[in-house]
Motif scaffolding. Structure first.
Motif, PDB file in Angstrom:
ATOM      1  N   ASP A  79     -60.704  -7.919 -54.082  1.00  0.00           N
ATOM      2  CA  ASP A  79     -61.124  -7.018 -53.206  1.00  0.00           C
ATOM      3  C   ASP A  79     -60.583  -5.599 -53.766  1.00  0.00           C
ATOM      4  OD1 ASP A  79     -61.694  -5.449 -51.216  1.00  0.00           O
ATOM      5  OD2 ASP A  79     -59.738  -5.758 -50.050  1.00  0.00           O
ATOM      6  N   PHE A  80     -61.757  -4.836 -54.246  1.00  0.00           N
ATOM      7  CA  PHE A  80     -61.577  -3.790 -54.921  1.00  0.00           C
ATOM      8  C   PHE A  80     -61.733  -2.578 -54.172  1.00  0.00           C
ATOM      9  CE2 PHE A  80     -62.975  -6.317 -58.384  1.00  0.00           C
ATOM     10  CZ  PHE A  80     -61.894  -6.112 -59.277  1.00  0.00           C
ATOM     11  N   SER A  81     -61.567  -2.666 -52.576  1.00  0.00           N
ATOM     12  CA  SER A  81     -61.757  -1.724 -51.633  1.00  0.00           C
ATOM     13  C   SER A  81     -60.558  -0.564 -51.821  1.00  0.00           C
ATOM     14  CB  SER A  81     -61.884  -2.131 -50.292  1.00  0.00           C
ATOM     15  OG  SER A  81     -60.697  -2.953 -50.126  1.00  0.00           O
ATOM     16  N   LYS A  82     -59.578  -1.175 -52.573  1.00  0.00           N
ATOM     17  CA  LYS A  82     -58.371  -0.215 -52.630  1.00  0.00           C
ATOM     18  C   LYS A  82     -58.564   0.994 -53.748  1.00  0.00           C
ATOM     19  CE  LYS A  82     -55.617  -4.158 -51.453  1.00  0.00           C
ATOM     20  NZ  LYS A  82     -55.533  -5.363 -52.244  1.00  0.00           N
ATOM     21  N   TYR A  83     -59.532   0.756 -54.263  1.00  0.00           N
ATOM     22  CA  TYR A  83     -59.824   1.617 -55.501  1.00  0.00           C
ATOM     23  C   TYR A  83     -60.803   2.713 -54.845  1.00  0.00           C
ATOM     24  CZ  TYR A  83     -58.475  -1.896 -58.940  1.00  0.00           C
ATOM     25  OH  TYR A  83     -57.682  -2.692 -59.591  1.00  0.00           O
ATOM     26  N   HIS A  84     -60.215   4.061 -54.560  1.00  0.00           N
ATOM     27  CA  HIS A  84     -60.820   4.910 -53.598  1.00  0.00           C
ATOM     28  C   HIS A  84     -61.790   6.201 -54.447  1.00  0.00           C
ATOM     29  CE1 HIS A  84     -58.925   3.709 -50.147  1.00  0.00           C
ATOM     30  NE2 HIS A  84     -57.512   3.886 -50.740  1.00  0.00           N
ATOM     31  N   PHE A  85     -61.336   6.153 -55.832  1.00  0.00           N
ATOM     32  CA  PHE A  85     -62.222   7.232 -56.729  1.00  0.00           C
ATOM     33  C   PHE A  85     -63.085   6.327 -57.729  1.00  0.00           C
ATOM     34  CE2 PHE A  85     -62.591   9.329 -60.615  1.00  0.00           C
ATOM     35  CZ  PHE A  85     -63.102  10.715 -59.968  1.00  0.00           C
ATOM     36  N   THR A  86     -64.247   6.753 -57.559  1.00  0.00           N
ATOM     37  CA  THR A  86     -65.303   6.395 -58.350  1.00  0.00           C
ATOM     38  C   THR A  86     -66.016   7.587 -59.027  1.00  0.00           C
ATOM     39  OG1 THR A  86     -66.765   5.989 -56.775  1.00  0.00           O
ATOM     40  CG2 THR A  86     -65.796   3.999 -57.557  1.00  0.00           C
ATOM     41  N   ASP A 129     -60.943 -10.705 -63.293  1.00  0.00           N
ATOM     42  CA  ASP A 129     -59.789 -11.364 -63.990  1.00  0.00           C
ATOM     43  C   ASP A 129     -59.069 -10.521 -64.476  1.00  0.00           C
ATOM     44  OD1 ASP A 129     -61.869 -10.571 -65.657  1.00  0.00           O
ATOM     45  OD2 ASP A 129     -61.956 -12.062 -67.186  1.00  0.00           O
ATOM     46  N   THR A 130     -59.298  -9.146 -64.728  1.00  0.00           N
ATOM     47  CA  THR A 130     -58.311  -8.152 -65.361  1.00  0.00           C
ATOM     48  C   THR A 130     -57.742  -7.110 -64.467  1.00  0.00           C
ATOM     49  OG1 THR A 130     -60.289  -6.852 -66.430  1.00  0.00           O
ATOM     50  CG2 THR A 130     -59.099  -8.511 -67.571  1.00  0.00           C
ATOM     51  N   ASN A 131     -58.538  -7.511 -62.923  1.00  0.00           N
ATOM     52  CA  ASN A 131     -58.059  -6.339 -61.967  1.00  0.00           C
ATOM     53  C   ASN A 131     -58.426  -4.861 -62.489  1.00  0.00           C
ATOM     54  OD1 ASN A 131     -57.163  -6.705 -59.431  1.00  0.00           O
ATOM     55  ND2 ASN A 131     -55.186  -6.657 -60.152  1.00  0.00           N
ATOM     56  N   ARG A 132     -59.775  -4.789 -62.836  1.00  0.00           N
ATOM     57  CA  ARG A 132     -60.506  -3.760 -63.509  1.00  0.00           C
ATOM     58  C   ARG A 132     -61.541  -3.359 -63.014  1.00  0.00           C
ATOM     59  NH1 ARG A 132     -60.593  -3.133 -69.825  1.00  0.00           N
ATOM     60  NH2 ARG A 132     -58.864  -4.659 -69.615  1.00  0.00           N
ATOM     61  N   TYR A 163     -62.544   3.720 -66.599  1.00  0.00           N
ATOM     62  CA  TYR A 163     -62.247   2.465 -65.712  1.00  0.00           C
ATOM     63  C   TYR A 163     -61.152   2.727 -65.201  1.00  0.00           C
ATOM     64  CZ  TYR A 163     -58.602   1.644 -69.374  1.00  0.00           C
ATOM     65  OH  TYR A 163     -57.827   1.627 -70.358  1.00  0.00           O
ATOM     66  N   ALA A 164     -60.842   1.954 -64.070  1.00  0.00           N
ATOM     67  CA  ALA A 164     -59.748   1.899 -63.303  1.00  0.00           C
ATOM     68  C   ALA A 164     -59.108   0.499 -63.332  1.00  0.00           C
ATOM     69  CB  ALA A 164     -60.158   2.397 -61.787  1.00  0.00           C
ATOM     70  N   GLN A 165     -57.813   0.429 -63.292  1.00  0.00           N
ATOM     71  CA  GLN A 165     -56.944  -0.801 -63.307  1.00  0.00           C
ATOM     72  C   GLN A 165     -55.685  -0.823 -62.616  1.00  0.00           C
ATOM     73  OE1 GLN A 165     -55.742  -1.665 -67.560  1.00  0.00           O
ATOM     74  NE2 GLN A 165     -55.531  -3.925 -67.011  1.00  0.00           N
ATOM     75  N   ARG A 166     -55.542  -1.772 -61.840  1.00  0.00           N
ATOM     76  CA  ARG A 166     -54.130  -1.672 -61.010  1.00  0.00           C
ATOM     77  C   ARG A 166     -53.356  -2.102 -62.032  1.00  0.00           C
ATOM     78  NH1 ARG A 166     -53.112  -5.011 -55.645  1.00  0.00           N
ATOM     79  NH2 ARG A 166     -51.036  -4.420 -55.360  1.00  0.00           N
ATOM     80  N   ARG A 167     -52.119  -1.414 -61.752  1.00  0.00           N
ATOM     81  CA  ARG A 167     -50.726  -1.633 -62.374  1.00  0.00           C
ATOM     82  C   ARG A 167     -49.874  -1.447 -61.606  1.00  0.00           C
ATOM     83  NH1 ARG A 167     -50.757  -2.718 -68.082  1.00  0.00           N
ATOM     84  NH2 ARG A 167     -52.825  -2.079 -68.857  1.00  0.00           N
TER      85      ARG A 167
END
Length: 126
Positions: A62-69, A80-83, A96-100
């Motif tokens: 679920d990438f809905s948490k990524y607010h900026f595009t 697989d890489t949360n990206r 790119y955006a990646q969760r850390r």
């Protein structure tokens, strides 16, 4: 005497290595002309058919948490890489955006961090 013995075995192994693919490619027995209906049920799948349909389930995130595009960019998901990858309309990478941990970090095309989004406890629970 020893060099002759080694040479003989080297030549024999070389010939076996060349002949093995030829022998393995020949069918052990030939079956008729293949007009019966059961021949399709017992035919082995080709590598092209197997590569097209992987038996593993695809990862879903679920990438809905990524607010900026970036505006106007095409978004490619890599679950697989949360990206998320961002591509411009003309096909150039735009970052790119990646969760850390508890943050989502946004990077530009050169790999430099340009934005950090802190996740709320509700977003992290998902």
């Amino acid at each position: 005497m020893v060099p002759v013995f080694r040479k003989k075995w080297t030549i024999m192994f070389g010939l076996c290595a060349l002949a093995l693919p030829l022998v393995a490619g020949v069918p052990a027995h030939a079956e008729g002309d293949g007009d019966d209906d059961d021949s399709d049920a017992h035919r082995a799948s080709s590598m092209h058919n197997l590569a097209g349909k992987l038996p593993l389930p695809r990862a879903r995130k679920d990438f809905s948490k990524y607010h900026f595009t970036p505006p106007g960019d095409r978004v490619v998901e890599q679950p697989d890489t949360n990206r998320l990858l961002f591509w411009t309309k003309d096909g150039q990478p735009d970052g790119y955006a990646q969760r850390r941990g508890s943050s989502v970090i946004y990077y530009n095309a050169q790999g430099q961090a340009i934005r950090v989004q802190r996740l709320t406890p509700e977003e992290m629970a998902d």
